[in-house]
Motif scaffolding. Structure first.
Motif, PDB file in Angstrom:
ATOM      1  N   UNK A   1      -1.514  10.248   1.265  1.00  0.00           N
ATOM      2  CA  UNK A   1      -1.413   9.934   0.066  1.00  0.00           C
ATOM      3  C   UNK A   1       0.187   9.549  -0.279  1.00  0.00           C
ATOM      4  N   UNK A   2       0.664   9.579   0.682  1.00  0.00           N
ATOM      5  CA  UNK A   2       2.238   9.272   0.427  1.00  0.00           C
ATOM      6  C   UNK A   2       2.493   7.722  -0.004  1.00  0.00           C
ATOM      7  N   UNK A   3       3.552   7.813  -0.945  1.00  0.00           N
ATOM      8  CA  UNK A   3       3.779   6.513  -1.681  1.00  0.00           C
ATOM      9  C   UNK A   3       5.340   6.622  -1.768  1.00  0.00           C
TER      10      UNK A   3
ATOM     11  N   UNK B   1      -2.643   2.289  10.022  1.00  0.00           N
ATOM     12  CA  UNK B   1      -1.855   3.545   9.856  1.00  0.00           C
ATOM     13  C   UNK B   1      -1.777   3.706   8.272  1.00  0.00           C
ATOM     14  N   UNK B   2      -1.190   2.578   7.747  1.00  0.00           N
ATOM     15  CA  UNK B   2      -0.511   2.536   6.313  1.00  0.00           C
ATOM     16  C   UNK B   2      -1.950   2.751   5.524  1.00  0.00           C
ATOM     17  N   UNK B   3      -3.067   2.089   5.623  1.00  0.00           N
ATOM     18  CA  UNK B   3      -4.249   2.533   4.982  1.00  0.00           C
ATOM     19  C   UNK B   3      -4.577   3.930   4.815  1.00  0.00           C
ATOM     20  N   UNK B   4      -4.582   4.412   6.288  1.00  0.00           N
ATOM     21  CA  UNK B   4      -5.075   5.675   6.271  1.00  0.00           C
ATOM     22  C   UNK B   4      -4.176   6.670   5.594  1.00  0.00           C
ATOM     23  N   UNK B   5      -2.881   6.402   5.530  1.00  0.00           N
ATOM     24  CA  UNK B   5      -1.900   7.349   5.337  1.00  0.00           C
ATOM     25  C   UNK B   5      -1.755   7.254   3.762  1.00  0.00           C
ATOM     26  N   UNK B   6      -1.912   6.109   2.983  1.00  0.00           N
ATOM     27  CA  UNK B   6      -1.140   5.588   1.778  1.00  0.00           C
ATOM     28  C   UNK B   6      -2.393   5.317   0.858  1.00  0.00           C
TER      29      UNK B   6
ATOM     30  N   UNK C   1       0.781  -1.144  -0.147  1.00  0.00           N
ATOM     31  CA  UNK C   1      -0.018  -0.033   0.206  1.00  0.00           C
ATOM     32  C   UNK C   1       0.867   1.213   0.070  1.00  0.00           C
ATOM     33  N   UNK C   2       2.069   1.076   0.526  1.00  0.00           N
ATOM     34  CA  UNK C   2       2.971   2.224   0.639  1.00  0.00           C
ATOM     35  C   UNK C   2       3.628   2.522  -0.478  1.00  0.00           C
ATOM     36  N   UNK C   3       3.607   1.449  -1.586  1.00  0.00           N
ATOM     37  CA  UNK C   3       4.405   1.804  -2.823  1.00  0.00           C
ATOM     38  C   UNK C   3       3.744   1.900  -4.162  1.00  0.00           C
ATOM     39  N   UNK C   4       2.685   1.345  -4.219  1.00  0.00           N
ATOM     40  CA  UNK C   4       1.948   0.938  -5.357  1.00  0.00           C
ATOM     41  C   UNK C   4       0.554   1.665  -5.630  1.00  0.00           C
ATOM     42  N   UNK C   5       0.101   2.089  -6.590  1.00  0.00           N
ATOM     43  CA  UNK C   5      -0.863   3.028  -7.030  1.00  0.00           C
ATOM     44  C   UNK C   5      -2.366   2.277  -6.244  1.00  0.00           C
ATOM     45  N   UNK C   6      -3.062   3.220  -5.963  1.00  0.00           N
ATOM     46  CA  UNK C   6      -4.360   2.765  -5.303  1.00  0.00           C
ATOM     47  C   UNK C   6      -5.221   1.946  -5.990  1.00  0.00           C
ATOM     48  N   UNK C   7      -5.275   2.002  -7.401  1.00  0.00           N
ATOM     49  CA  UNK C   7      -5.806   1.212  -8.371  1.00  0.00           C
ATOM     50  C   UNK C   7      -5.552  -0.167  -8.331  1.00  0.00           C
ATOM     51  N   UNK C   8      -4.487  -0.714  -7.571  1.00  0.00           N
ATOM     52  CA  UNK C   8      -3.756  -1.987  -7.779  1.00  0.00           C
ATOM     53  C   UNK C   8      -4.608  -2.909  -6.597  1.00  0.00           C
TER      54      UNK C   8
END
Length: 235
Positions: free
Chosen positions: A227-229, A176-181, A136-143
């Motif tokens: 929105x951080x990636x 946390x990661x879902x909320x941020x990324x 989640x912290x590195x790939x586009x939301x669309x994946x």
């Protein structure tokens, strides 16, 4: 460069202070206490080398296992290979920061992580949730399928207070990661964190600690990090 030479170079980079810290976190002899940044020059010389990575990982030496994750070729690894790696991951710094990180660079990441999450085994579960954090912290939301992640948040809310210790850390980090990324479920993750409240960990120690995903999410909001990636998963 062969495994023996890599081990010699790693040993020369060992620091007693780091060795003590790694040992406190669960590393078992033999290991040297090498800073991850110190490994980069060796990795640049070797580049990706799956056979050498396998040889180093099999040593059971924490520093060598970490280095194996840096030079591994994730695309060359099968689900069976990752099962073998997680079997040998004897503490969380290997399961969550070597195996889960390497898995996060594959096309089978979600498939394998999903199995680990429902395994009932502490470090497999921890690695599965951690892998989603790296994804989640590195790939586009669309994946990602939003309904699947929403169900995972609900699962965390129901079970986090009762799962094994290391899994609690990974689950809290998942919220946390879902909320941020992952912007589509930011609000649900925030509400999940609030509903869960503080999560007690290290109950078997003289002084337990508490995880607070809601507080950490608010800090990220204050810093404008929603929105951080990250550009890279592995160092």
């Amino acid at each position: 460069m062969n495994a023996e030479l890599v081990l010699q170079e790693l040993e020369a980079l060992g620091k007693e202070r780091l060795k003590k810290m790694y040992g406190t976190n669960g590393a078992q002899e033999p290991f040297y206490g090498v800073a991850t940044g110190e490994m980069k020059p060796i990795a640049k010389k070797i580049k990706l080398n799956q056979p050498l990575a396998e040889e180093l990982y099999a040593t059971g030496n924490y520093d060598a296992m970490y280095f194996a994750g840096i030079i591994a070729d994730p695309k060359a690894m099968t689900a069976a290979d990752f099962e073998r790696w997680i079997d040998a991951a004897y503490f969380y710094m290997i399961s969550d920061y070597v195996v889960a990180v390497t898995l996060a660079e594959t096309d089978i990441a979600q498939e394998v992580a999903d199995r680990w999450i429902v395994s009932g085994e502490e470090l497999r579960m921890s690695a599965g949730w951690s892998c989603y954090c790296w994804l989640l912290g590195s790939r586009p939301d669309g994946e990602f399928a939003a309904d699947k992640l929403a169900a995972m948040l609900e699962q965390v809310q129901r079970t986090i207070h009762d799962v094994p210790e290391r899994t609690k850390f990974a689950m809290s980090n998942f919220i946390y990661t879902v909320a941020v990324s992952y912007v589509p479920l930011h609000e649900q993750a925030v509400e999940t964190a609030k509903a869960i409240g503080q999560v007690e960990v290290n109950r078997d120690k003289p002084k337990s600690n508490f995880l607070n995903a809601a507080s950490n999410i608010q800090k990220a909001i204050d810093k404008g990090r929603i929105g951080f990636k990250r550009k890279y998963v592995r160092c």
